[in-house]
Design a protein around this motif. Sequence first.
Motif, PDB file in Angstrom:
ATOM      1  N   CYS A  74      46.802  47.256  27.736  1.00  0.00           N
ATOM      2  CA  CYS A  74      46.534  46.272  28.787  1.00  0.00           C
ATOM      3  C   CYS A  74      45.021  46.132  28.949  1.00  0.00           C
ATOM      4  O   CYS A  74      44.304  47.135  29.051  1.00  0.00           O
ATOM      5  N   CYS A  77      44.209  47.490  32.868  1.00  0.00           N
ATOM      6  CA  CYS A  77      44.315  48.893  33.294  1.00  0.00           C
ATOM      7  C   CYS A  77      44.372  49.878  32.129  1.00  0.00           C
ATOM      8  O   CYS A  77      44.262  51.082  32.344  1.00  0.00           O
ATOM      9  N   CYS A  95      52.544  44.169  31.891  1.00  0.00           N
ATOM     10  CA  CYS A  95      52.110  45.553  31.896  1.00  0.00           C
ATOM     11  C   CYS A  95      52.969  46.302  32.914  1.00  0.00           C
ATOM     12  O   CYS A  95      53.109  45.841  34.058  1.00  0.00           O
ATOM     13  N   CYS A  98      50.173  47.598  36.013  1.00  0.00           N
ATOM     14  CA  CYS A  98      49.462  46.655  36.885  1.00  0.00           C
ATOM     15  C   CYS A  98      50.172  45.303  37.008  1.00  0.00           C
ATOM     16  O   CYS A  98      49.745  44.450  37.788  1.00  0.00           O
TER      17      CYS A  98
HETATM   18 FE   LIG Z   1      47.924  46.927  33.153  1.00  0.00          FE
END
Ligand SMILES: [Fe+2]
Length: 118
Positions: A74, A77, A95, A98
């Motif tokens: 991701c 994050c 994701c 997040c």
């Molecule tokens: Fe993420």
Amino acid sequence: MREGFKTILKFLEDDVASEVEQERLYNKFALAAQNTSVQTLFNNLSRSARGHRDAMDKLIKNIAQDDHNVILYCTLCGWGVDFGKSPFVGNEERCPVCCQKFALVETDGDFSLKPLPQ
Ligand SMILES: [Fe+2]
């Protein structure tokens, strides 16, 4: 061969070549060693290099046979975004940490993520 793995496959193939060369050198050093503990050391290193080569060969084979999950980090994050096996460009996933939504894109033979509006 699936698209999207160009750079990864290049690195894996280079690493396989490196492990093959290391195995060859360790075997040569083991044969030349006068001390049995040094022979054992080089034999163990050779076996280790062969193990690394086998693991990378298996990974290359899995990618070639579409038996490998496409997981990209991701961009927000850093967690893994899993597109599963045999995804198509344009597939969308979130994701799991997040919740950012991404589309799978391909650029110059490599998969990457394109963030999508929430
Ligand atoms: Fe993420």
